[in-house]
Design a protein around this motif. Structure first.
Motif, mmCIF file in Angstrom:
data_model
loop_
_atom_site.group_PDB
_atom_site.id
_atom_site.type_symbol
_atom_site.label_atom_id
_atom_site.label_comp_id
_atom_site.label_asym_id
_atom_site.label_seq_id
_atom_site.Cartn_x
_atom_site.Cartn_y
_atom_site.Cartn_z
ATOM 1 N N ASN A 187 0.822 -1.202 0.000
ATOM 2 C CA ASN A 187 0.000 0.000 0.000
ATOM 3 C C ASN A 187 0.862 1.260 0.000
ATOM 4 O O ASN A 187 0.474 2.283 -0.590
ATOM 5 C CB ASN A 187 -0.925 -0.006 1.218
ATOM 6 N N MET A 188 2.013 1.209 0.648
ATOM 7 C CA MET A 188 2.934 2.335 0.605
ATOM 8 C C MET A 188 3.341 2.647 -0.818
ATOM 9 O O MET A 188 3.412 3.825 -1.219
ATOM 10 C CB MET A 188 4.169 2.019 1.450
ATOM 11 N N LEU A 189 3.580 1.623 -1.616
ATOM 12 C CA LEU A 189 3.985 1.835 -3.008
ATOM 13 C C LEU A 189 2.868 2.492 -3.810
ATOM 14 O O LEU A 189 3.125 3.345 -4.668
ATOM 15 C CB LEU A 189 4.383 0.500 -3.635
ATOM 16 N N ILE A 190 1.618 2.123 -3.535
ATOM 17 C CA ILE A 190 0.486 2.750 -4.215
ATOM 18 C C ILE A 190 0.418 4.235 -3.879
ATOM 19 O O ILE A 190 0.278 5.095 -4.765
ATOM 20 C CB ILE A 190 -0.824 2.042 -3.836
ATOM 21 N N PHE A 191 0.537 4.578 -2.589
ATOM 22 C CA PHE A 191 0.468 5.980 -2.183
ATOM 23 C C PHE A 191 1.677 6.765 -2.686
ATOM 24 O O PHE A 191 1.537 7.913 -3.127
ATOM 25 C CB PHE A 191 0.384 6.067 -0.655
ATOM 26 N N TYR A 192 2.842 6.167 -2.608
ATOM 27 C CA TYR A 192 4.051 6.861 -3.042
ATOM 28 C C TYR A 192 4.007 7.149 -4.544
ATOM 29 O O TYR A 192 4.442 8.217 -4.992
ATOM 30 C CB TYR A 192 5.268 6.014 -2.688
ATOM 31 N N SER A 193 3.483 6.214 -5.324
ATOM 32 C CA SER A 193 3.354 6.437 -6.773
ATOM 33 C C SER A 193 2.402 7.589 -7.063
ATOM 34 O O SER A 193 2.633 8.385 -7.984
ATOM 35 C CB SER A 193 2.865 5.158 -7.456
ATOM 36 N N ALA A 194 1.311 7.691 -6.285
ATOM 37 C CA ALA A 194 0.377 8.797 -6.474
ATOM 38 C C ALA A 194 1.021 10.137 -6.118
ATOM 39 O O ALA A 194 0.753 11.164 -6.759
ATOM 40 C CB ALA A 194 -0.876 8.573 -5.634
ATOM 41 N N LEU A 195 1.856 10.150 -5.098
ATOM 42 C CA LEU A 195 2.521 11.398 -4.699
ATOM 43 C C LEU A 195 3.567 11.843 -5.707
ATOM 44 O O LEU A 195 3.797 13.053 -5.873
ATOM 45 C CB LEU A 195 3.179 11.219 -3.325
ATOM 46 N N ARG A 196 4.190 10.911 -6.402
ATOM 47 C CA ARG A 196 5.262 11.268 -7.328
ATOM 48 C C ARG A 196 4.761 11.959 -8.583
ATOM 49 O O ARG A 196 5.561 12.554 -9.307
ATOM 50 C CB ARG A 196 6.065 10.017 -7.715
ATOM 51 N N VAL A 197 3.487 11.878 -8.878
ATOM 52 C CA VAL A 197 2.951 12.506 -10.087
ATOM 53 C C VAL A 197 2.337 13.882 -9.803
ATOM 54 O O VAL A 197 1.766 14.490 -10.695
ATOM 55 C CB VAL A 197 1.904 11.596 -10.760
ATOM 56 N N VAL A 198 2.447 14.367 -8.568
ATOM 57 C CA VAL A 198 1.940 15.703 -8.253
ATOM 58 C C VAL A 198 2.829 16.737 -8.934
ATOM 59 O O VAL A 198 4.058 16.682 -8.801
ATOM 60 C CB VAL A 198 1.921 15.937 -6.730
ATOM 61 N N PRO A 199 2.281 17.699 -9.678
ATOM 62 C CA PRO A 199 3.114 18.694 -10.374
ATOM 63 C C PRO A 199 3.936 19.524 -9.392
ATOM 64 O O PRO A 199 3.456 19.922 -8.323
ATOM 65 C CB PRO A 199 2.084 19.562 -11.113
ATOM 66 N N ASN A 200 5.184 19.789 -9.758
ATOM 67 C CA ASN A 200 6.053 20.606 -8.909
ATOM 68 C C ASN A 200 5.554 22.031 -8.784
ATOM 69 O O ASN A 200 5.887 22.722 -7.820
ATOM 70 C CB ASN A 200 7.476 20.596 -9.463
ATOM 71 N N SER A 201 4.758 22.478 -9.771
ATOM 72 C CA SER A 201 4.255 23.850 -9.725
ATOM 73 C C SER A 201 3.373 24.084 -8.496
ATOM 74 O O SER A 201 3.333 25.191 -7.956
ATOM 75 C CB SER A 201 3.468 24.156 -10.993
ATOM 76 N N LEU A 202 2.677 23.034 -8.053
ATOM 77 C CA LEU A 202 1.851 23.184 -6.851
ATOM 78 C C LEU A 202 2.714 23.421 -5.613
ATOM 79 O O LEU A 202 2.392 24.252 -4.762
ATOM 80 C CB LEU A 202 0.980 21.942 -6.662
ATOM 81 N N TYR A 203 3.813 22.705 -5.513
ATOM 82 C CA TYR A 203 4.716 22.907 -4.382
ATOM 83 C C TYR A 203 5.375 24.287 -4.444
ATOM 84 O O TYR A 203 5.580 24.936 -3.408
ATOM 85 C CB TYR A 203 5.780 21.813 -4.354
ATOM 86 N N GLU A 204 5.717 24.713 -5.650
ATOM 87 C CA GLU A 204 6.326 26.041 -5.789
ATOM 88 C C GLU A 204 5.347 27.134 -5.402
ATOM 89 O O GLU A 204 5.718 28.113 -4.731
ATOM 90 C CB GLU A 204 6.808 26.228 -7.232
#
Length: 308
Positions: A187-204
């Motif tokens: 389940n960690m791998l499922i969540f981590y994969s979803a987090l990796r596709v979040v656009p960097n522009s949102l964090y910026e």
């Protein structure tokens, strides 16, 4: 003086002859055919045969007799079945939130980029999922042993008497510990994969607005893993209702705590292979499948609803 003539309108493209269209449609079925054949063979045919079995009953006089829905009526009044269903429902209500919560925390820690040895930690958390369920249960069963296992050695070395994990009051929690150990990494791998596709522009943008880590998690990361969380929850619900390997393997170690009707799947197995009640076993399996399908569908509708 020459005058410009408007371009001639393009003539409509002639449609392919019917025979050619027919060949194209059959080409698609040719690609789909192998999967459809395997799906019908390994899923639809056993399901249809199970429904057929559930409508009959073996009797001492008259042999196999058609009884209609009598087996389903018996299943709905079967106290052993409802007790096993209540047991896995309790298991689901306690173990699944703990497992998914740990998996989500680990995924957030990995995605933060502040974890030392991230790659090693990720592999270490995922590694238990690569261990077969039978091997994992045998390993934990040995550690749970109070007379021959790790717990027994600790009691002897320290002169204490720790609670028996395989006692009737603790065996369900012990099984939950095994399942959590096995599937946190998955389940960690499922969540981590979803987090990796979040656009960097949102964090910026969040950094420009001065948002802290907690605000970034609640406003960006958690909404990003919502779909993955719903999928993981549905898989966990199905897995909880299908609980079989762990109790069946631990049963010889805890015969007073784990009975043959401990879970619905174990009960179905016992009816079929120990009691030779194939028809009623198929009935219980179908009823359990319908209950699982309804609950998983309700969770999916609830989880995918916007604004929830």
């Amino acid at each position: 003086m020459t005058t410009l003539q408007p371009p001639a309108a393009a003539e409509p493209r002639p449609s392919p002859p019917p025979a050619r269209r027919g060949r194209r449609s059959w080409t698609g079925w040719g690609f789909l055919g192998p999967f459809a054949a395997v799906f019908a063979l390994v899923f639809l045919a056993p399901l249809a045969y199970s429904v057929h079995l559930s409508l009959f009953r073996d009797q001492l006089v008259g042999g196999t007799t058609f009884v209609g829905l009598d087996n389903y009526s018996q299943a709905l009044q079967d106290e052993q079945f409802w007790a096993s269903l209540g047991r896995v429902s309790l298991f689901l209500a306690v173990q699944v939130p703990i497992m998914l919560g740990i998996a989500l925390l680990v995924a957030l820690a990995l995605d933060s980029g502040r974890l030392y040895g991230r790659d090693f930690f990720r592999i270490s958390v995922f590694l238990p999922y690569a261990v077969p369920a039978v091997v994992a249960t045998l390993m934990w069963g040995f550690m749970y042993g109070t007379r021959f296992g790790l717990l027994g050695d600790i009691n002897s070395a320290l002169g204490v008497s720790l609670p028996d994990p395989l006692s009737p009051g603790l065996v369900l929690a012990s099984i939950g510990n095994i399942v959590t150990w096995e599937f946190v990494g998955y389940n960690m791998l499922i969540f981590y994969s979803a987090l990796r596709v979040v656009p960097n522009s949102l964090y910026e943008a969040a950094q420009i607005d001065g948002a802290g880590q907690i605000r970034v998690i609640t406003a960006i990361k958690l909404p990003a893993v919502r779909g993955a969380l719903v999928i993981a929850t549905i898989f966990s619900i199905i897995g909880s209702f299908q609980l079989f390997n762990e109790p069946s393997i631990l049963q010889p170690l805890a015969p007073n705590a784990i009975t043959t009707d401990y879970t619905p799947n174990y009960y179905t197995y016992s009816l079929s292979f120990n009691g030779q009640q194939h028809n009623y076993s198929a009935t219980v399996a179908i009823v359990m499948g319908l209950i699982t399908m309804v609950i998983a569908y309700v969770v999916q509708l609830r989880g995918m609803r916007k604004g929830v």
